[in-house]
Design an enzyme around this catalytic site. Structure first.
Site, short mmCIF file in Angstrom:
data_model
loop_
_atom_site.label_atom_id
_atom_site.label_comp_id
_atom_site.label_asym_id
_atom_site.label_seq_id
_atom_site.Cartn_x
_atom_site.Cartn_y
_atom_site.Cartn_z
N LYS A 101 19.26 -6.19 9.96
CA LYS A 101 19.26 -6.70 11.22
C LYS A 101 19.15 -8.49 10.91
CE LYS A 101 18.49 -5.99 15.56
NZ LYS A 101 19.29 -4.93 16.35
N GLY A 123 8.01 6.21 -5.63
CA GLY A 123 8.10 7.29 -5.04
C GLY A 123 6.93 8.12 -5.06
N GLU A 175 7.97 -6.30 -4.92
CA GLU A 175 8.59 -6.50 -3.86
C GLU A 175 7.66 -6.81 -2.55
OE1 GLU A 175 8.34 -3.67 -5.25
OE2 GLU A 175 7.98 -1.80 -4.18
N HIS A 186 3.98 -3.49 -7.68
CA HIS A 186 5.05 -3.63 -6.78
C HIS A 186 5.36 -5.05 -6.57
CE1 HIS A 186 5.46 0.68 -5.38
NE2 HIS A 186 4.03 0.72 -5.73
N CYS A 199 6.82 1.16 -10.52
CA CYS A 199 5.74 2.05 -10.19
C CYS A 199 6.21 3.60 -10.46
CB CYS A 199 5.52 2.20 -8.76
SG CYS A 199 4.02 3.03 -8.37
N TYR A 200 6.70 4.45 -9.86
CA TYR A 200 7.24 5.64 -10.50
C TYR A 200 8.41 5.41 -11.15
CZ TYR A 200 9.11 10.28 -10.31
OH TYR A 200 9.86 11.85 -10.57
N ASP A 226 23.62 -5.96 17.63
CA ASP A 226 24.52 -5.18 16.95
C ASP A 226 25.98 -5.01 17.32
OD1 ASP A 226 22.16 -4.97 15.36
OD2 ASP A 226 21.65 -2.88 15.54
#
Ligand code: XMP
Length: 517
Positions: free
Chosen positions: A373, A60, A177, A175, A87-88, A234
């Site tokens: 998606k 964040g 990710e 990170h 991280c944060y 969608d």
């Protein structure tokens, strides 16, 4: 909120980091359900409801010493659940156990770390690895009796990872990710599967079964559901799921608002019929175009279109009193973004999220509200949709009205239709279509002087927008080869005489949005 049904997943607590969605997707790529909640929503009740196998605290933008810095209470670390702070989140855990966080030199981008103490979370990692960092604050000290330092940055010596001594609670400054941490996925797998022992049951068949079961529970016998389908992935997948769940109680409607792409109305109708969705077809193009006459403002165009749609739905519902529900194809990023930013500026009112007028009097059901998606696309294919169609680019509900800057006129519609078709055709020929998120043409009010034979001619400017993105929240303009751009530009000016200039949009999102208005 929980649609997870039988899925025990990973709860991701968001502190506003830009990669929070990426964490959720990486967990789902392990076939484990993940759900994002804002830090302010975390409560014992929520944990009891969701029954997560593990918790991840996201990054964040805040500093934990800032006034009103976002926090969670320390009971979250004491539940016995595996927790990973990123991280944060890493700095927050450190401060919660009595460590010191300080302002440091800042580490940005690829950074080498050295593992000081091997731990199952680093299984498959070498003693030195490259990770991706983005921080200035850092964890300066940790209470030795409570935490073990697992890794440090080679250059700065900053703590890059730690773990609590008596619990599976971890912090990583980097990170895992992002793709720039090459072994990041492995670390997340070690945490989610190895340490938290989460079940890999977020698989297509289970997801479809769970959604269908939930829909059957939500929609009582005797009540019908109206699903407006645009032909997009969608809304069509929404209809396919509903058909599976409630069969004949589904009423599918396809409204032609006159703002569709070339040949789209017939193609959509054929596709829906082939899928057994048998839509009611309503051609309201004249009505929409009349209502938009003279309207230049984007938000006003969206408002008019949204309201006309709602009126059409109301008419249908009034003609069949059993219709009590309206289905919408809202997906997970829309839900999170609209739910998390109560005070945030409205950037654009996507009418499926902006809410429906109260006078509509229908309850809303959103079967895709927990899906990304790519998950929707895979479900569409599993339910019989052709693969090429499932990978069509997203197309906004208000259609070409948002790809025309200023007033929507017949002339501009014709230009934007033809030009968009050329863009799509050229990208398909070169195999680039699937690699990009969206690709289209835009036309506005500005003119450019051209030369036609020996004469000067004043024509329209068409802008080509081609972007790459994972979910439309952020996007980068696509570096398509110059010769492809040249082919597109020369075809547009040759095949559409009203156009004298073609430009290429090279601004990412942010600061721009994807659509021009
Ligand atoms: P922006 O332009 O906000 O678009 O960066 C992000 C994504 O949303 C789509 N979009 C819309 N979809 N109704 C929709 O259903 C709308 O009013 C709308 N406006 C934008 C856009 O195509 C992109 O994929």
């Amino acid at each position: 909120m929980n649609s997870s049904g039988s899925f025990e997943g990973v709860l991701i607590v968001s502190f506003g980091g830009q990669y929070t969605h990426l964490i959720a997707r990486r967990v789902r790529e392990l076939n484990v359900y993940s759900e994002i909640v804002s830090y302010s929503e975390v409560s014992q009740k929520l944990i009891d409801e969701l029954r997560p196998r593990a918790v991840i605290l996201s990054g964040g933008p805040s500093s934990i010493y800032a006034e009103n810095a976002p926090r969670v209470d320390s009971w979250l670390l004491e539940l016995g659940l595996p927790v990973l702070g990123i991280c944060y989140g890493h700095q927050l855990i450190a401060s919660m156990i009595g460590g010191r966080v300080e302002r440091g030199l800042g580490e940005y981008g690829k950074t080498e770390i050295e593992i000081m103490s091997m731990d199952p979370i680093f299984s498959g990692w070498n003693s030195k690895e490259i990770v991706w960092m983005s921080h200035r604050d850092y964890v300066a000290t940790l209470p030795e009796d409570k935490a073990v330092i697992l890794a440090r940055s080679v250059e700065t010596g900053y703590i890059a990872a730690f773990r609590l001594r008596n619990r599976p609670v971890y912090g990583v400054q980097f990170h895992p990710e992002v793709i720039h941490t090459p072994k990041g996925r492995r670390l997340l797998e070690n945490f989610v599967i190895g340490i938290a022992k989460a079940q890999r049951n977020w698989v297509l068949g289970n997801i479809i079964d769970t959604i269908v079961e939930e829909l059957r529970k939500t929609l009582p016998q005797g009540e019908k559901v109206l699903c407006a389908v645009s032909g997009g992935v969608d809304s069509t997948t929404t209809a396919l799921l509903l058909k599976k769940a409630v069969g004949d109680r589904l009423v599918v409607v396809f409204v032609d608002h006159g703002l569709l792409r070339e040949g789209e109305a017939e193609a959509v109708l054929n596709m829906l019929r082939n899928l057994g969705l048998n839509p009611i077809y309503i051609d309201s193009s004249k009505e929409f175009l009349r209502a938009l006459k003279g309207v230049k403002d984007c938000e006003e165009k969206r408002r008019i279109i949204g309201e006309l749609f709602a009126k059409i739905f109301k008419d249908i519902a009034e003609s069949d009193k059993d219709i009590k529900w309206l289905a919408q194809g809202t997906t997970y990023p829309d839900v999170i973004e609209s739910g998390f930013a109560p005070g945030a500026d409205k950037i654009k009112s996507h009418h499926n999220v902006a809410g429906l007028p109260k006078w509509l009097g229908l309850k809303v059901v959103e079967p895709l509200r927990y899906l990304y998606k790519d998950e929707v696309r895979r479900i569409a294919i599993a339910l019989g949709a052709p693969e090429d169609w499932a990978y069509r680019h997203p197309f906004p509900g208000p259609g070409l009205a948002v790809r025309i800057i200023g007033e929507v006129t017949e002339e501009k519609l014709k230009i934007v239709r033809k030009a968009s078709k050329i863009v799509e055709e050229e990208l398909m020929k070169t195999g680039l279509y699937r690699r990009v998120w969206q690709a289209f043409a835009v036309v506005g009010e500005d003119r450019w002087v051209g030369v036609e034979g020996d004469k000067r001619a004043v024509g329209y400017i068409v802008t080509i927008r081609i972007v790459e993105s994972e979910d439309g929240m952020t996007a980068d303009w696509s570096r398509v080869p110059y010769d492809v751009l040249e082919k597109i530009a020369s075809r547009i000016t040759r095949e559409i005489p009203e156009v004298t200039m073609v430009t290429y949009a090279v601004t990412s999102k942010p600061p721009s949005t994807i659509e021009p208005c």
